[in-house]
Scaffold this motif. Structure first.
Motif, PDB file in Angstrom:
ATOM      1  N   MET A  97       0.940  -1.030  -0.105  1.00 42.39           N
ATOM      2  CA  MET A  97       0.052  -0.137   0.031  1.00 42.39           C
ATOM      3  C   MET A  97       0.655   1.306   0.107  1.00 42.39           C
ATOM      4  O   MET A  97       1.948   1.080   0.707  1.00 42.39           O
ATOM      5  CB  MET A  97      -0.942   0.158   1.265  1.00 42.39           C
ATOM      6  CG  MET A  97      -1.936  -1.243   1.392  1.00 42.39           C
ATOM      7  SD  MET A  97      -3.217  -1.311  -0.081  1.00 42.39           S
ATOM      8  CE  MET A  97      -4.027   0.116  -0.151  1.00 42.39           C
ATOM      9  N   PHE A  98       0.229   2.276  -0.906  1.00 37.37           N
ATOM     10  CA  PHE A  98       1.137   3.510  -0.794  1.00 37.37           C
ATOM     11  C   PHE A  98      -0.172   4.644  -0.562  1.00 37.37           C
ATOM     12  O   PHE A  98      -0.734   5.003  -1.394  1.00 37.37           O
ATOM     13  CB  PHE A  98       1.601   3.784  -2.107  1.00 37.37           C
ATOM     14  CG  PHE A  98       2.641   2.925  -2.460  1.00 37.37           C
ATOM     15  CD1 PHE A  98       4.147   3.134  -2.103  1.00 37.37           C
ATOM     16  CD2 PHE A  98       2.291   1.821  -3.054  1.00 37.37           C
ATOM     17  CE1 PHE A  98       5.115   2.156  -2.364  1.00 37.37           C
ATOM     18  CE2 PHE A  98       3.430   0.887  -3.387  1.00 37.37           C
ATOM     19  CZ  PHE A  98       4.827   1.041  -2.957  1.00 37.37           C
ATOM     20  N   PRO A  99      -0.006   5.129   0.650  1.00 37.65           N
ATOM     21  CA  PRO A  99      -1.040   6.352   1.015  1.00 37.65           C
ATOM     22  C   PRO A  99      -0.541   7.568   0.403  1.00 37.65           C
ATOM     23  O   PRO A  99       0.578   7.836   0.364  1.00 37.65           O
ATOM     24  CB  PRO A  99      -1.058   6.671   2.667  1.00 37.65           C
ATOM     25  CG  PRO A  99       0.002   5.400   3.018  1.00 37.65           C
ATOM     26  CD  PRO A  99       0.727   4.751   1.707  1.00 37.65           C
ATOM     27  N   ILE A 100      -1.776   8.265  -0.249  1.00 39.13           N
ATOM     28  CA  ILE A 100      -1.333   9.600  -0.785  1.00 39.13           C
ATOM     29  C   ILE A 100      -2.390  10.836  -0.096  1.00 39.13           C
ATOM     30  O   ILE A 100      -3.613  10.354   0.083  1.00 39.13           O
ATOM     31  CB  ILE A 100      -1.739   9.421  -2.287  1.00 39.13           C
ATOM     32  CG1 ILE A 100      -1.371   8.504  -3.283  1.00 39.13           C
ATOM     33  CG2 ILE A 100      -1.760  10.727  -2.782  1.00 39.13           C
ATOM     34  CD1 ILE A 100       0.180   8.609  -3.335  1.00 39.13           C
ATOM     35  N   ASN A 101      -1.483  11.540   0.277  1.00 39.10           N
ATOM     36  CA  ASN A 101      -2.418  12.525   1.040  1.00 39.10           C
ATOM     37  C   ASN A 101      -1.464  13.816   1.293  1.00 39.10           C
ATOM     38  O   ASN A 101      -0.432  13.725   2.080  1.00 39.10           O
ATOM     39  CB  ASN A 101      -2.723  12.122   2.609  1.00 39.10           C
ATOM     40  CG  ASN A 101      -3.866  13.266   3.094  1.00 39.10           C
ATOM     41  OD1 ASN A 101      -3.543  14.419   3.286  1.00 39.10           O
ATOM     42  ND2 ASN A 101      -4.979  12.811   3.943  1.00 39.10           N
ATOM     43  N   PRO A 102      -1.644  15.047   0.395  1.00 38.86           N
ATOM     44  CA  PRO A 102      -0.653  16.099   0.349  1.00 38.86           C
ATOM     45  C   PRO A 102      -0.695  16.734   1.859  1.00 38.86           C
ATOM     46  O   PRO A 102       0.407  17.383   2.160  1.00 38.86           O
ATOM     47  CB  PRO A 102      -1.206  17.115  -0.414  1.00 38.86           C
ATOM     48  CG  PRO A 102      -2.469  16.516  -0.854  1.00 38.86           C
ATOM     49  CD  PRO A 102      -2.748  15.066  -0.453  1.00 38.86           C
ATOM     50  N   GLY A 103      -1.620  16.677   2.733  1.00 41.63           N
ATOM     51  CA  GLY A 103      -1.537  17.233   4.077  1.00 41.63           C
ATOM     52  C   GLY A 103      -0.819  16.411   4.890  1.00 41.63           C
ATOM     53  O   GLY A 103      -0.337  16.942   5.821  1.00 41.63           O
ATOM     54  N   LEU A 104      -0.532  15.272   4.696  1.00 40.30           N
ATOM     55  CA  LEU A 104       0.076  14.192   5.488  1.00 40.30           C
ATOM     56  C   LEU A 104       1.560  13.964   4.967  1.00 40.30           C
ATOM     57  O   LEU A 104       2.060  12.761   5.592  1.00 40.30           O
ATOM     58  CB  LEU A 104      -0.290  12.872   5.904  1.00 40.30           C
ATOM     59  CG  LEU A 104      -1.902  13.020   6.567  1.00 40.30           C
ATOM     60  CD1 LEU A 104      -2.733  11.956   6.793  1.00 40.30           C
ATOM     61  CD2 LEU A 104      -1.608  13.894   8.149  1.00 40.30           C
ATOM     62  N   ALA A 105       1.978  14.450   3.961  1.00 43.72           N
ATOM     63  CA  ALA A 105       3.089  13.944   3.304  1.00 43.72           C
ATOM     64  C   ALA A 105       4.270  14.135   4.010  1.00 43.72           C
ATOM     65  O   ALA A 105       4.431  14.795   4.592  1.00 43.72           O
ATOM     66  CB  ALA A 105       3.329  14.743   1.919  1.00 43.72           C
ATOM     67  N   GLY A 106       5.126  13.044   3.847  1.00 44.14           N
ATOM     68  CA  GLY A 106       6.344  12.940   4.685  1.00 44.14           C
ATOM     69  C   GLY A 106       6.000  12.442   6.170  1.00 44.14           C
ATOM     70  O   GLY A 106       6.934  11.881   6.653  1.00 44.14           O
ATOM     71  N   LYS A 107       4.976  12.024   6.497  1.00 43.23           N
ATOM     72  CA  LYS A 107       4.435  11.328   7.611  1.00 43.23           C
ATOM     73  C   LYS A 107       4.350   9.863   7.317  1.00 43.23           C
ATOM     74  O   LYS A 107       4.451   9.361   6.472  1.00 43.23           O
ATOM     75  CB  LYS A 107       3.198  12.010   8.344  1.00 43.23           C
ATOM     76  CG  LYS A 107       3.626  13.245   8.752  1.00 43.23           C
ATOM     77  CD  LYS A 107       2.354  14.069   9.417  1.00 43.23           C
ATOM     78  CE  LYS A 107       2.705  15.509   9.858  1.00 43.23           C
ATOM     79  NZ  LYS A 107       1.687  16.241  10.359  1.00 43.23           N
ATOM     80  N   THR A 108       3.842   9.010   8.470  1.00 49.44           N
ATOM     81  CA  THR A 108       3.637   7.799   8.083  1.00 49.44           C
ATOM     82  C   THR A 108       2.000   7.411   8.559  1.00 49.44           C
ATOM     83  O   THR A 108       1.499   8.269   9.361  1.00 49.44           O
ATOM     84  CB  THR A 108       4.476   6.588   8.830  1.00 49.44           C
ATOM     85  OG1 THR A 108       4.324   6.750  10.109  1.00 49.44           O
ATOM     86  CG2 THR A 108       5.806   7.028   8.201  1.00 49.44           C
ATOM     87  N   ILE A 109       1.387   6.565   7.983  1.00 51.11           N
ATOM     88  CA  ILE A 109       0.062   5.778   8.179  1.00 51.11           C
ATOM     89  C   ILE A 109       0.355   4.448   8.294  1.00 51.11           C
ATOM     90  O   ILE A 109       0.902   3.627   7.404  1.00 51.11           O
ATOM     91  CB  ILE A 109      -0.983   6.189   7.189  1.00 51.11           C
ATOM     92  CG1 ILE A 109      -1.438   7.731   7.086  1.00 51.11           C
ATOM     93  CG2 ILE A 109      -2.217   5.240   7.823  1.00 51.11           C
ATOM     94  CD1 ILE A 109      -2.430   8.104   6.353  1.00 51.11           C
ATOM     95  N   LEU A 110       0.068   3.556   9.352  1.00 52.81           N
ATOM     96  CA  LEU A 110       0.469   2.329   9.723  1.00 52.81           C
ATOM     97  C   LEU A 110       1.776   1.874   9.100  1.00 52.81           C
ATOM     98  O   LEU A 110       1.926   1.029   8.589  1.00 52.81           O
ATOM     99  CB  LEU A 110      -0.846   1.463   8.951  1.00 52.81           C
ATOM    100  CG  LEU A 110      -2.228   1.668   9.202  1.00 52.81           C
ATOM    101  CD1 LEU A 110      -3.092   1.141   8.166  1.00 52.81           C
ATOM    102  CD2 LEU A 110      -2.321   1.017  10.672  1.00 52.81           C
ATOM    103  N   ASP A 111       2.720   2.810   9.696  1.00 47.42           N
ATOM    104  CA  ASP A 111       4.139   2.500   9.543  1.00 47.42           C
ATOM    105  C   ASP A 111       4.420   2.744   7.868  1.00 47.42           C
ATOM    106  O   ASP A 111       5.443   2.091   7.450  1.00 47.42           O
ATOM    107  CB  ASP A 111       4.588   1.252   9.875  1.00 47.42           C
ATOM    108  CG  ASP A 111       4.506   1.258  11.304  1.00 47.42           C
ATOM    109  OD1 ASP A 111       4.871   2.214  11.926  1.00 47.42           O
ATOM    110  OD2 ASP A 111       4.548   0.183  12.064  1.00 47.42           O
TER     111      ASP A 111
END
Length: 173
Positions: free
Chosen positions: A48-62
């Motif tokens: 999986m590759f999460p895409i969200n400009p507001g969270l770019a550079g952070k992580t979701i579920l590692d």
């Protein structure tokens, strides 16, 4: 393609051939549908590759979060759109500008943009609209029956376990 209904074979073939998924509109909020769909698909073995400009550079579920599809480290097999129907058109324009096109564009429940879907299909991309890959995976694998839902799928096949101990129910062999 008739986007009012999809055969189980069409959906099942997509879920079997896809290995990498970019999720546009992924959320870090644990109560948002995009979060638990991301988690579910990750646990079923999809990369999986999460895409969200507001969270770019952070992580979701590692998983590292990317600002856009163009920022991904490489091509993906499928793009799952967790945006509204109008925004899906712009996402598909972004997809069509990628150097390597995905095999599939999947628009989540309530997301339908027929004009954008036609552009994607003209480019040779399979499209699913107004469906959830989590629900479809669970329904076709029989897993959704664990919650007391009749999936309409009957199988005598015993579930196997992957190397991490998760059950694999026939879709991700």
């Amino acid at each position: 393609m008739n986007h009012d209904s999809y055969s189980d074979d069409y959906i099942g073939d997509i879920l079997r051939k896809v290995h990498t998924i970019a999720m546009v509109g992924a959320s870090a909020n644990e109560v948002r549908p995009s979060y638990f769909v991301l988690k579910y698909l990750k646990l079923r073995g999809y990369q999986m590759f999460p895409i969200n400009p507001g969270l770019a550079g952070k992580t979701i579920l590692d998983l590292p979060v990317y600002a856009s599809l163009a920022a991904l480290p490489g091509p993906v097999d499928m793009v799952d759109i967790f945006r509204n129907s109008e925004a899906a058109g712009a996402v598909i324009d972004e997809i069509l500008a990628l150097p390597v096109l995905p095999k599939v564009i999947w628009m989540q429940l309530t997301v339908r943009n027929d004009a954008a879907a036609a552009k994607a299909e003209t480019a040779g991309i399979e499209v699913v609209m107004n469906r959830c890959p989590k629900i479809e995976y669970g329904r076709l694998s029989g897993e959704i029956g664990w919650a007391g839902v009749n999936s309409g799928a009957i199988s005598s096949k015993r579930a196997t376990r992957d190397t991490r101990g998760f059950q694999r129910l026939g879709l991700r062999q």
